[in-house]
Design an enzyme around this catalytic site. Structure first.
Site, short mmCIF file in Angstrom:
data_model
loop_
_atom_site.label_atom_id
_atom_site.label_comp_id
_atom_site.label_asym_id
_atom_site.label_seq_id
_atom_site.Cartn_x
_atom_site.Cartn_y
_atom_site.Cartn_z
N GLY B 61 8.66 -44.67 15.30
CA GLY B 61 8.96 -43.87 14.12
C GLY B 61 9.76 -42.61 14.41
O GLY B 61 10.48 -42.53 15.40
N SER B 62 9.60 -41.62 13.52
CA SER B 62 10.42 -40.41 13.56
C SER B 62 10.03 -39.50 14.71
O SER B 62 8.86 -39.37 15.06
CB SER B 62 10.25 -39.65 12.24
OG SER B 62 10.75 -38.34 12.38
#
Lengths: 399, 135
Positions: B61-62
């Site tokens: 993810g981020s």
């Protein structure tokens, strides 16, 4: 991993807490990814600036690094913030958010980071040379710097980019090394690629295909006869968003394309593939659109000039954001474009964009020419989208 | 029994394992106030990572996820240690800025939730089943 005596001194804390923490980050990443040494860098672009993404934790860490004596050692520029620093009230941003966003920017300023607040640093003063090692975050700018400029950077995150800024170096792995810049895949395009939605949809089609196979792939793309700076920035944003691509080559357009042999593995993109990719980014009808946005990535001066031509003497009837950088806005002011655009009722959202501003749920459907903006409109802000060409986006705001 | 891995961030901790077979996205997947996993369909959904030795294959993810680990540490809801198969940038940077002991290159199929694990991230050692030199 070999560290020079200067680098070891930073790791030992001889230059303060912030530099020590920065070197811990870089040394660990170097070990994880098998770097043999650090390399000096010439510039940094930091992402993770909007308070909407950082939250209190990110702000606290940045403040701690500033208080720990952190100071940028090379030219360091900043990604868009969560608001237009001057014009945030007109965009419906709360005073509370504005206060927190200003504290984020103050922490960066204290560390000597230039608060450009833009995803297109290469348009005004942070323009790396061919072959130069840099440490950039912001996936679209990383892809542009590697592919279009031939500079060398990995896809950094906010903290690793800051760490590189505070030490002036980055571990030598990934796209810094010749071997990893060779193309691994040949994509031939049998479709008409003209405007930003075409380039954006092409980025999505290739990106989706690469993402579902494996990451870290470097495509060489043939069948694209011509591309403007604006087309390339749109394409970079899309292929990075949908495929995690940090580097591509296009013979005749990008500078490293002819340095390598064409890979054997190959796939085609047909007109049908492109049309389906484009259609998949439109799920709203024209009458549903209540938000119009141009500037993902930030608009160039040429694009703003075009907006002004198309809006001259007209009146927009929808919320219409023109997102760009402060330096480009300054030239638009001087050239009279800003006055024309604002007289038509469109709003400048300088320093920010529709991806990082806190607008989740505020609108129903957005019209844009950016495939990247469509992705974040769906995933983050829960808007429907219409992907249109530049002129049609402006027309949407008028009807 | 003792397994040897690679130090990501040094430190020592002992506690109960919370084991996931899935990647964890700290940004958007974990509540930064409580440490509860919120990602729909995740095998840890609804469970808190606070105070546990958190074991999972790799982060995803981020990159903002690094800051979530920092925030959890500041508010007392961070894991006491992290064990990965393959540590990536988000988790590594999160552990460094939050100062959470972290070891990777460990075959995590050896572990199950509820086991007592002793993490010596100075040496990259994970001990369990009572086989621990220091306990």
């Amino acid at each position: 991993m070999h560290l020079t005596s200067e680098e070891q001194a930073l790791l030992n804390g001889d230059s303060g807490d912030a530099a020590q923490k920065a070197m811990q980050i870089l040394e660990t990443l170097g070990r994880i990814y098998g770097a043999e040494r650090m390399i000096p860098i010439r510039s940094v672009q930091i992402a993770g600036v909007s308070y909407a993404n950082l939250g209190e934790a990110g702000l606290e860490w940045l403040s701690e690094m500033a208080e720990g004596g952190g100071r940028a050692q090379v030219l360091t520029t900043l990604n868009p913030a969560g608001m237009d620093i001057e014009n945030y009230r007109a965009l419906g941003i709360s005073e509370d958010f504005a206060e927190k966003q200003r504290r984020v920017l103050s922490a960066f300023e204290a560390m000597g980071v230039v608060t450009t607040c833009s995803c297109t640093p290469y348009l005004f003063g942070n323009l790396p040379c061919f072959g130069e090692h840099i440490a950039w975050a912001e996936s679209s700018a990383v892809c542009y710097a590697n592919s279009v400029l031939g500079a060398r950077t990995n896809r950094e995150g906010g903290p690793s980019a800051l760490a590189a800024a505070l030490t002036g170096c980055t571990p030598a792995y990934g796209y810094h090394l010749d071997d990893n810049r060779q193309p691994t895949l040949h994509v031939h395009v049998d479709a008409d690629i003209r405007d930003n939605p075409d380039f954006g949809a092409l980025g999505k089609v290739i990106g989706d295909r690469i993402q579902s196979e494996s990451s870290g792939r470097v495509p060489t793309i043939t069948g694209i006869p011509d591309a403007s700076l604006e087309n390339l920035k749109s394409f970079c944003a899309s292929i990075a968003t949908y495929g995690g691509v940090a580097l591509f080559h296009i013979p005749g357009i990008t500078p490293e394309a002819d340095c390598y042999e064409m890979p054997d593995e190959r796939f085609h993109v047909s007109q049908h593939d492109l049309d389906s990719g484009k259609a998949s980014l439109t799920n709203a009808d024209a009458e549903e659109v209540d938000f119009v946005s141009l500037g993902c990535p930030h608009l160039s001066l040429r694009e703003i000039q075009r907006v002004a031509e198309l809006l001259e003497g007209k009146r927009v009837i929808k919320e219409f954001w023109i997102t760009t950088s402060r330096p480009v806005k300054g030239m638009a002011d001087r050239m009279g474009y800003t006055a024309v655009i604002e007289a038509a009722g469109a709003k400048f959202a300088t320093d920010t964009c529709c991806v990082v501003a806190p607008i989740e749920g505020r609108f129903h459907a957005m019209a844009t020419d950016s495939a990247k903006a469509c992705y974040y409109a769906h995933a983050k802000n829960h808007f429907k989208t219409r992907l249109l060409n530049f002129e049609a986006v402006i027309q949407e705001a008028l009807e | 029994m003792t397994l040897t891995g690679r130090t990501i961030f040094p430190g020592k901790a002992s506690g109960e394992a919370l084991v996931s077979r899935m990647g964890i996205s700290f940004y958007g997947g974990v509540d930064p106030e409580t440490g509860v996993v919120t990602e729909a369909g995740h095998d840890l959904e609804g469970q808190s990572i606070a105070g546990r030795v958190l074991v999972f294959p790799s982060g995803k993810g981020s990159t903002v996820g690094s800051y979530v680990l920092y925030r959890l540490k500041r508010n007392g809801h961070a894991p006491i240690a992290i064990i990965n198969e393959t540590c990536e940038t988000i988790t590594a940077v999160g552990c460094i800025i939050a100062e959470i002991p972290c070891v990777d290159q460990i075959p995590i199929s050896e572990f199950a939730t509820g086991m007592q694990l002793h993490v010596d991230a100075e040496q990259g050692l994970i001990s369990f089943n009572g086989d621990c030199v220091e306990c």
